[in-house]
Design a protein around this motif. Structure first.
Motif, mmCIF file in Angstrom:
data_model
loop_
_atom_site.group_PDB
_atom_site.id
_atom_site.type_symbol
_atom_site.label_atom_id
_atom_site.label_comp_id
_atom_site.label_asym_id
_atom_site.label_seq_id
_atom_site.Cartn_x
_atom_site.Cartn_y
_atom_site.Cartn_z
ATOM 1 N N PRO A 242 0.810 -1.228 0.000
ATOM 2 C CA PRO A 242 0.000 0.000 0.000
ATOM 3 C C PRO A 242 0.844 1.280 0.000
ATOM 4 C CG PRO A 242 -0.904 -1.589 1.536
ATOM 5 C CD PRO A 242 0.421 -2.138 1.090
ATOM 6 N N PHE A 243 2.014 1.235 0.660
ATOM 7 C CA PHE A 243 2.891 2.419 0.671
ATOM 8 C C PHE A 243 3.350 2.754 -0.748
ATOM 9 C CE2 PHE A 243 7.184 4.140 0.587
ATOM 10 C CZ PHE A 243 7.053 5.275 1.377
ATOM 11 N N TYR A 244 3.843 1.741 -1.462
ATOM 12 C CA TYR A 244 4.302 1.987 -2.824
ATOM 13 C C TYR A 244 3.155 2.355 -3.745
ATOM 14 C CZ TYR A 244 8.750 0.043 -1.321
ATOM 15 O OH TYR A 244 9.934 -0.189 -0.671
ATOM 16 N N LYS A 245 1.981 1.789 -3.502
ATOM 17 C CA LYS A 245 0.816 2.131 -4.316
ATOM 18 C C LYS A 245 0.445 3.595 -4.154
ATOM 19 C CE LYS A 245 -4.011 0.835 -5.146
ATOM 20 N NZ LYS A 245 -5.122 -0.069 -4.733
ATOM 21 N N LYS A 246 0.606 4.108 -2.933
ATOM 22 C CA LYS A 246 0.231 5.492 -2.668
ATOM 23 C C LYS A 246 1.278 6.481 -3.148
ATOM 24 C CE LYS A 246 -1.346 8.527 1.083
ATOM 25 N NZ LYS A 246 -1.711 8.600 2.531
ATOM 26 N N TYR A 247 2.565 6.165 -2.930
ATOM 27 C CA TYR A 247 3.614 7.154 -3.197
ATOM 28 C C TYR A 247 4.443 6.862 -4.445
ATOM 29 C CZ TYR A 247 2.545 8.760 1.509
ATOM 30 O OH TYR A 247 1.898 9.251 2.620
ATOM 31 N N ARG A 249 3.233 4.710 -7.246
ATOM 32 C CA ARG A 249 2.298 3.872 -7.992
ATOM 33 C C ARG A 249 2.842 3.543 -9.379
ATOM 34 N NH1 ARG A 249 -3.209 3.001 -7.289
ATOM 35 N NH2 ARG A 249 -4.325 2.332 -9.158
ATOM 36 N N ASN A 250 2.792 2.248 -9.720
ATOM 37 C CA ASN A 250 3.222 1.729 -11.020
ATOM 38 C C ASN A 250 4.722 1.879 -11.286
ATOM 39 O OD1 ASN A 250 0.581 0.941 -11.663
ATOM 40 N ND2 ASN A 250 0.095 2.939 -12.553
ATOM 41 N N SER A 251 5.449 2.213 -10.250
ATOM 42 C CA SER A 251 6.904 2.271 -10.399
ATOM 43 C C SER A 251 7.458 0.850 -10.428
ATOM 44 C CB SER A 251 7.529 3.045 -9.243
ATOM 45 O OG SER A 251 7.353 2.326 -8.026
ATOM 46 N N PHE A 252 8.748 0.739 -10.809
ATOM 47 C CA PHE A 252 9.383 -0.585 -10.818
ATOM 48 C C PHE A 252 9.332 -1.209 -9.420
ATOM 49 C CE2 PHE A 252 13.153 -3.181 -9.991
ATOM 50 C CZ PHE A 252 12.971 -4.184 -10.943
#
Length: 369
Positions: A242-247, A249-252
């Motif tokens: 959820p952290f990566y999805k929020k900050y 998103r769609n990054s590697f």
């Protein structure tokens, strides 16, 4: 909801024994006596089917007085009554709920954080900070449940809070109705002992005591296996998504974390299956970590109220609590997981306690209660 449970919900509402404190909306008032405090709901004061019973208890003059007093409350609409009743009847086995209804148990449901608003002063001083309670005295049995909010809130900003309130309601209701179900009853339906306790003194029954200790040993073993399988590592990776999805998103990093979490979770489930742990596939890694800690805690709940200088009594309290929390854990984690994690207490609850409640219903039916 199944038709049978809907019938139970309707019966609970019609009984007049549902007492609701939903923020400003309250459907009951206190009627003080010299020895105790009695409660009456709006239905008991106005429903033609219930009024004769109320008059028998307080007389016609006091009925008129109580009607005037309750008219100052904001009424609880039927829609809210039935929604809460539907939620409550799903908290335990149908036989337990039916027994609660036909024996006239008062069911107090509050949107507050604790049950203090539902109690008379004396009880509030002793139990007001509790989230729930099942009380039984010589002439009364009551069940109290608090949800810390409105389980049915629909505003966008309140949806998460509503889910929390629903989960809290079902957790507490499962435990408190579990305490009620634990009561052994004689042929006339009167409680005289508990399944979890020795019949003649306040100590745990040997069967419940042994079941709890075996389940503690079993849960500890399962936790050790999952530690060996690096559950915490898998759960930590999963909770980072959820952290990566929020900050990001769609990054590697976001995509790679999802893929790595998926692979680790599938590996965990496959390896758990090799250890004959058949519940790993039912929950995410993060949920498994929470479930394992929660299962262990509820076998030995920690609170000042459970402590006693007499260790025999303290163990008895632990056994009473552990058995009553079987339906609570079912509400949280499902039958399959609870049966696997608590094999011995689950067997006692559903092979002895529930059949005992069913027999009590039959006895009462024969007496045409």
């Amino acid at each position: 909801m199944p038709p049978g449970l809907e019938t139970l919900a309707q019966s609970l509402v019609k009984s007049g024994h549902l007492r609701i404190d939903a923020d400003e909306k309250i459907n009951f008032i206190r009627y003080p006596h010299s020895l105790e405090v009695t409660f009456f709901s709006h239905r008991e004061l106005h429903d033609p089917a219930l009024i004769p019973r109320t008059i028998q208890q307080i007389g016609t003059d006091d009925l008129a007085t109580m009607r005037r007093e309750i008219s100052t409350n904001q009424p609880v609409p039927f829609e809210l009554e039935i929604k809460l009743a539907r939620l409550f009847v799903q908290s335990n086995h149908a036989a337990v709920i039916k027994l609660i209804i036909i024996t006239g148990v008062e069911v107090f449901l509050s949107f507050s954080y604790n049950i203090g608003d539902l109690l008379d002063l004396h009880s509030w001083q002793q139990h007001g900070a509790n989230s729930g309670m099942q009380s039984i005295g010589a002439d009364e049995t009551r069940i109290y449940v608090s949800s810390d909010g409105d389980p049915f809130a629909t505003a966008e900003e309140r949806l998460d809070a509503a889910k929390y309130s629903t989960a809290r309601f079902m957790t507490i209701a499962g435990q408190e109705t579990g305490h009620f179900a634990d009561l052994k009853r004689d042929a006339r339906g009167r409680p005289y002992a508990r399944y979890s306790l020795d019949l003649y003194q306040y100590k745990a029954s040997e069967k419940t005591r042994a079941a709890r200790l075996k389940d503690i040993e079993w849960v500890d073993k399962i936790r050790e296996v999952f530690a060996h399988l690096e559950l915490n590592k898998t759960a930590k990776l999963e909770t980072s998504i959820p952290f990566y999805k929020k900050y990001r998103r769609n990054s590697f990093k976001h995509i790679s974390t999802i893929l790595k979490s998926y692979v680790l979770t599938k590996t965990l489930q496959r390896r758990a299956h090799q250890f004959h742990i058949e519940i790993a596939h039912l929950h995410s890694a993060a949920s498994l970590a929470i479930m394992l800690a929660d299962m262990r805690f509820n076998l030995s709940p920690q609170a000042d109220v459970y402590k006693n200088k007499d260790k025999t009594i303290e163990e008895a309290i632990a056994c009473v609590e552990a058995l009553a929390r079987v339906p609570q854990q079912v509400n949280k984690w499902g039958h399959q997981t609870t049966r696997f994690m608590y094999p011995n207490l689950y067997r006692i609850y559903y092979n002895e306690v529930i059949p005992g409640n069913i027999q009590a219903l039959r006895n009462l039916k024969n007496q045409k209660v």
